[in-house]
Design a protein around this motif. Structure first.
Motif, PDB file in Angstrom:
ATOM      1  N   GLU A 117       0.829  -1.207   0.000  1.00 43.09           N
ATOM      2  CA  GLU A 117       0.000   0.000   0.000  1.00 43.09           C
ATOM      3  C   GLU A 117       0.866   1.261   0.000  1.00 43.09           C
ATOM      4  O   GLU A 117       1.831   1.365   0.760  1.00 43.09           O
ATOM      5  CB  GLU A 117      -0.913   0.007   1.220  1.00 43.09           C
ATOM      6  CG  GLU A 117      -1.938  -1.108   1.200  1.00 43.09           C
ATOM      7  CD  GLU A 117      -2.983  -0.970   2.286  1.00 43.09           C
ATOM      8  OE1 GLU A 117      -3.088   0.129   2.877  1.00 43.09           O
ATOM      9  OE2 GLU A 117      -3.703  -1.956   2.535  1.00 43.09           O
ATOM     10  N   ILE A 118       0.470   2.208  -0.860  1.00 42.52           N
ATOM     11  CA  ILE A 118       1.152   3.501  -0.955  1.00 42.52           C
ATOM     12  C   ILE A 118       0.100   4.594  -0.857  1.00 42.52           C
ATOM     13  O   ILE A 118      -0.874   4.602  -1.613  1.00 42.52           O
ATOM     14  CB  ILE A 118       1.911   3.636  -2.297  1.00 42.52           C
ATOM     15  CG1 ILE A 118       2.965   2.531  -2.453  1.00 42.52           C
ATOM     16  CG2 ILE A 118       2.532   5.027  -2.412  1.00 42.52           C
ATOM     17  CD1 ILE A 118       4.117   2.623  -1.501  1.00 42.52           C
ATOM     18  N   ASP A 119       0.254   5.502   0.085  1.00 41.78           N
ATOM     19  CA  ASP A 119      -0.635   6.651   0.226  1.00 41.78           C
ATOM     20  C   ASP A 119       0.044   7.660   1.149  1.00 41.78           C
ATOM     21  O   ASP A 119       1.079   7.355   1.760  1.00 41.78           O
ATOM     22  CB  ASP A 119      -2.011   6.233   0.772  1.00 41.78           C
ATOM     23  CG  ASP A 119      -1.930   5.486   2.086  1.00 41.78           C
ATOM     24  OD1 ASP A 119      -1.301   6.015   3.035  1.00 41.78           O
ATOM     25  OD2 ASP A 119      -2.488   4.375   2.193  1.00 41.78           O
ATOM     26  N   PRO A 120      -0.494   8.875   1.268  1.00 41.58           N
ATOM     27  CA  PRO A 120       0.163   9.888   2.108  1.00 41.58           C
ATOM     28  C   PRO A 120       0.277   9.489   3.574  1.00 41.58           C
ATOM     29  O   PRO A 120       1.181   9.982   4.277  1.00 41.58           O
ATOM     30  CB  PRO A 120      -0.732  11.118   1.925  1.00 41.58           C
ATOM     31  CG  PRO A 120      -1.338  10.940   0.566  1.00 41.58           C
ATOM     32  CD  PRO A 120      -1.584   9.467   0.453  1.00 41.58           C
ATOM     33  N   GLN A 121      -0.600   8.596   4.066  1.00 42.28           N
ATOM     34  CA  GLN A 121      -0.514   8.196   5.469  1.00 42.28           C
ATOM     35  C   GLN A 121       0.719   7.332   5.732  1.00 42.28           C
ATOM     36  O   GLN A 121       1.485   7.586   6.665  1.00 42.28           O
ATOM     37  CB  GLN A 121      -1.761   7.409   5.878  1.00 42.28           C
ATOM     38  CG  GLN A 121      -1.711   6.912   7.325  1.00 42.28           C
ATOM     39  CD  GLN A 121      -2.824   5.915   7.644  1.00 42.28           C
ATOM     40  OE1 GLN A 121      -3.476   5.392   6.745  1.00 42.28           O
ATOM     41  NE2 GLN A 121      -3.044   5.664   8.911  1.00 42.28           N
ATOM     42  N   ILE A 122       0.930   6.315   4.914  1.00 38.43           N
ATOM     43  CA  ILE A 122       2.024   5.371   5.132  1.00 38.43           C
ATOM     44  C   ILE A 122       3.280   5.760   4.363  1.00 38.43           C
ATOM     45  O   ILE A 122       4.391   5.351   4.703  1.00 38.43           O
ATOM     46  CB  ILE A 122       1.587   3.934   4.730  1.00 38.43           C
ATOM     47  CG1 ILE A 122       2.604   2.894   5.188  1.00 38.43           C
ATOM     48  CG2 ILE A 122       1.350   3.818   3.236  1.00 38.43           C
ATOM     49  CD1 ILE A 122       2.705   2.710   6.672  1.00 38.43           C
ATOM     50  N   GLY A 123       3.111   6.584   3.310  1.00 43.34           N
ATOM     51  CA  GLY A 123       4.258   6.985   2.512  1.00 43.34           C
ATOM     52  C   GLY A 123       4.929   5.777   1.871  1.00 43.34           C
ATOM     53  O   GLY A 123       4.259   4.876   1.370  1.00 43.34           O
ATOM     54  N   LEU A 124       6.260   5.750   1.924  1.00 44.20           N
ATOM     55  CA  LEU A 124       7.019   4.637   1.341  1.00 44.20           C
ATOM     56  C   LEU A 124       7.547   3.685   2.404  1.00 44.20           C
ATOM     57  O   LEU A 124       8.438   2.873   2.131  1.00 44.20           O
ATOM     58  CB  LEU A 124       8.177   5.189   0.503  1.00 44.20           C
ATOM     59  CG  LEU A 124       7.793   6.108  -0.663  1.00 44.20           C
ATOM     60  CD1 LEU A 124       9.032   6.502  -1.454  1.00 44.20           C
ATOM     61  CD2 LEU A 124       6.768   5.462  -1.579  1.00 44.20           C
ATOM     62  N   VAL A 147       3.147  -1.875  -6.159  1.00 44.75           N
ATOM     63  CA  VAL A 147       2.661  -0.776  -5.319  1.00 44.75           C
ATOM     64  C   VAL A 147       1.277  -0.357  -5.809  1.00 44.75           C
ATOM     65  O   VAL A 147       1.009  -0.310  -7.013  1.00 44.75           O
ATOM     66  CB  VAL A 147       3.633   0.423  -5.333  1.00 44.75           C
ATOM     67  CG1 VAL A 147       4.916   0.060  -4.597  1.00 44.75           C
ATOM     68  CG2 VAL A 147       3.961   0.876  -6.754  1.00 44.75           C
ATOM     69  N   PHE A 148       0.379  -0.057  -4.856  1.00 41.48           N
ATOM     70  CA  PHE A 148      -0.989   0.260  -5.257  1.00 41.48           C
ATOM     71  C   PHE A 148      -1.662   1.173  -4.231  1.00 41.48           C
ATOM     72  O   PHE A 148      -1.250   1.238  -3.068  1.00 41.48           O
ATOM     73  CB  PHE A 148      -1.797  -1.022  -5.449  1.00 41.48           C
ATOM     74  CG  PHE A 148      -2.386  -1.596  -4.188  1.00 41.48           C
ATOM     75  CD1 PHE A 148      -3.757  -1.565  -3.962  1.00 41.48           C
ATOM     76  CD2 PHE A 148      -1.575  -2.176  -3.231  1.00 41.48           C
ATOM     77  CE1 PHE A 148      -4.305  -2.097  -2.807  1.00 41.48           C
ATOM     78  CE2 PHE A 148      -2.113  -2.727  -2.071  1.00 41.48           C
ATOM     79  CZ  PHE A 148      -3.482  -2.679  -1.851  1.00 41.48           C
TER      80      PHE A 148
END
Length: 416
Positions: A117-124, A147-148
Motif C-alpha cells: 500500500e502507498i498513500d500519504p498516510q504510510i508513505g514509502l 505498489v498500489f
C-alpha cells in the motif's frame, strides 16, 4: 557453484524414475565437466517446479491482534487496516513480512508477487521494508513488488506522486483498487497511462462483491487494448464473475483471453468476506477459474492476506489454497486437480511472465520435493513439501511424521 545430480526421482505426468542435473543454478542436459558434482538419491520422491504466489500483502500481514473485527465485511477490513496502518514502522512491517515469507518458503513457494500500500498516510514505509525483505530472502524466494493505492488515488491527493516515486525507487509494477476511488474508471485509465510511462505491468483489485452490476473489468479490458498491454495485466478477486449467467460469463472470458488479462482468485479472503448479507443458501462467490481457463484465460490461485481483517487465518500454503478452491468449486478429476496445481505453479509463472520456469534444461532450478503418488494427489491430499531448492541450492527440509507405535500389551497396561 558446484553441480548437483539428482537420481531416482519421479516427474509429473511421466512414468518410471528419472534424473535431473543442475549446474550454476540451472537444469542442464549434461554437465560441462568444469565443476565437482554432488549426488542426491531422492528414492522415488516426486519433484515439482517451485510454487508461485501471485497476490499477497506482506505489509499488512499478522495484524489481527491490533484490530477489532465485528462484521467481517470488506468495508470494515479496509477501515480496520487503515487504523492499524497508522502505527506501522519499517521494522514492524519487516518483522511481520519476514514471518510470512519464512512460512511461504517452507510451503514450497519460490516466487511471490506482493502488493504494498502507498498513500500519504504510510508513505514509502511499507515499500522500504519489503525491499529489505526482497534482498534478505533472495536466497530462497524471488520477491516482486506491486505498489498500489488501497485508499483511492484520484480522491487521495499526493498518492499518485508517491506511486511514481515508488516505481522510480525500484518497485516492479503498479496495482489498482478502483472500488475505493471516487472515480473507479478514472483510476483505471490513469493507472494505464502511468504503466505506459514506466513500462510496467498492472495488477488490479476489483469487482469484489456478488452484484453483477457495476463491473469495472470491461474498462480494464478496453484500456488494455487501447494501450497495447496485452499479456501484462492481471486482476484479483473479480468475484462479480461468479454472479454472471453462463452465456455472459463465456462472453467475458472470451474478451479476457483476447486481451490477455489474467484472473487471480483468492479463495480464503473471497469466501470470508463475500455473501455475508445472506443467511441461507450462501453463494460460494469465487471467480470461476475452471470456466475461464477452458476459454483460454490465464488463471491463478493465491493467498492474498494472512492473519488480518481481510483473512484472519492462513499458513502461506498454496497447496492449501488449491485444495480449498477444488473443494468449494467441486473439482475432483485428475485433470481438474492438475489445473488447480497449475494455478499455483505453471500458469502462475505465465502470469508473472517468468521466462525460465520448469524442470527442463535451461530452466532455473527452483523446485520442491513431495512424498505423494502423483501431482494431482499433492492437491487432493494436502501434501506438505519435504524439501525445496532455489537455483539448485536447498532452502529447507521437513522431516516426515513418524508413528510411535505401542505394543498391544503395553497399551493395555497404560489403560489399566
Amino acid at each position: 557453484m558446484s553441480c548437483l545430480h539428482l537420481r531416482n526421482l519421479r516427474l509429473p505426468g511421466q512414468s518410471g524414475l528419472h534424473e535431473l542435473r543442475i549446474e550454476d543454478g540451472y537444469f542442464v542436459s549434461r554437465f560441462s565437466g568444469q565443476q565437482p558434482v554432488s549426488q542426491n538419491d531422492l528414492e522415488g520422491l516426486l519433484v515439482l517446479p517451485g510454487l508461485i504466489e501471485t497476490h499477497i500483502h506482506l505489509d499488512k500481514a499478522c495484524i489481527m491482534g491490533r484490530c477489532c473485527l465485528q462484521h467481517g465485511t470488506l468495508a470494515e477490513a479496509v477501515e480496520q487496516t487503515r487504523q492499524a496502518k497508522a502505527g506501522f514502522t519499517e521494522d514492524d512491517v519487516y518483522r511481520r513480512g519476514a514471518r510470512v515469507l519464512e512460512q511461504a518458503i517452507v510451503q514450497g513457494t519460490t516466487h511471490m508477487r506482493t502488493h504494498v500500500e502507498i498513500d500519504p498516510q504510510i508513505g514509502l514505509t511499507g515499500l522500504r521494508a519489503v525491499q529489505r525483505l526482497q534482498a534478505d530472502y533472495d536466497w530462497a524466494i524471488t520477491l516482486e513488488i506491486c505498489v498500489f493505492p488501497q485508499e483511492g488515488m484520484l480522491n487521495n491527493p499526493g498518492t499518485e506522486a508517491l506511486l511514481c516515486e515508488a516505481l522510480e525507487s525500484g518497485a516492479d509494477l503498479l496495482g489498482g483498487c478502483p472500488y475505493t476511488d471516487s472515480d473507479p474508471q478514472g483510476q483505471i485509465q490513469r493507472l494505464f497511462e502511468l504503466a505506459v510511462r514506466y513500462d510496467c505491468d498492472l495488477d488490479f483489485h476489483l469487482d469484489f462483491d456478488l452484484n453483477p452490476e457495476g463491473m469495472t473489468l470491461g474498462c480494464v479490458i478496453e484500456q488494455t487494448h487501447l494501450h497495447g498491454r496485452q499479456g501484462r495485466v492481471a486482476v484479483g478477486h473479480a468475484t462479480k464473475l461468479s454472479a454472471l449467467p453462463r452465456e455472459e460469463l463465456e462472453a467475458m472470458a472470451t474478451t479476457l483471453a483476447e486481451a490477455g488479462v489474467a484472473v487471480t482468485c483468492l479463495p480464503s479472503t473471497d469466501l470470508f468476506l463475500t455473501g455475508r448479507e445472506q443467511f441461507h443458501n450462501k453463494p460460494r462467490g469465487l471467480a470461476p477459474l475452471a470456466s475461464l481457463h477452458a476459454l483460454g484465460v490465464t488463471c491463478s490461485l493465491s493467498t492474498n492476506n494472512i492473519d488480518n481483517p481481510f483473512t484472519p487465518y492462513g499458513d502461506a500454503s498454496l497447496i492449501r489454497q488449491a485444495n480449498l478452491f477444488a473443494n468449494v468449486s467441486q473439482l475432483a478429476t485428475e485433470q481438474e486437480l492438475l489445473d488447480c496445481l497449475g494455478w499455483v505453479s505453471a500458469t502462475s509463472a505465465r502470469l508473472l511472465r517468468l521466462p525460465d520456469y520448469g524442470l527442463t534444461p535451461g530452466c532455473r532450478a527452483d523446485f520442491v520435493v513431495f512424498d505423494a503418488p502423483s501431482a494431482a494427489a499433492v492437491v487432493a491430499q494436502l501434501s506438505a513439501p519435504l524439501m525445496g531448492f532455489k537455483a539448485g541450492q536447498q532452502t529447507f527440509e521437513r522431516s516426515p511424521a513418524r508413528l510411535l507405535r505401542v505394543a498391544p500389551s503395553e497399551a493395555a497396561q497404560r489403560l489399566a
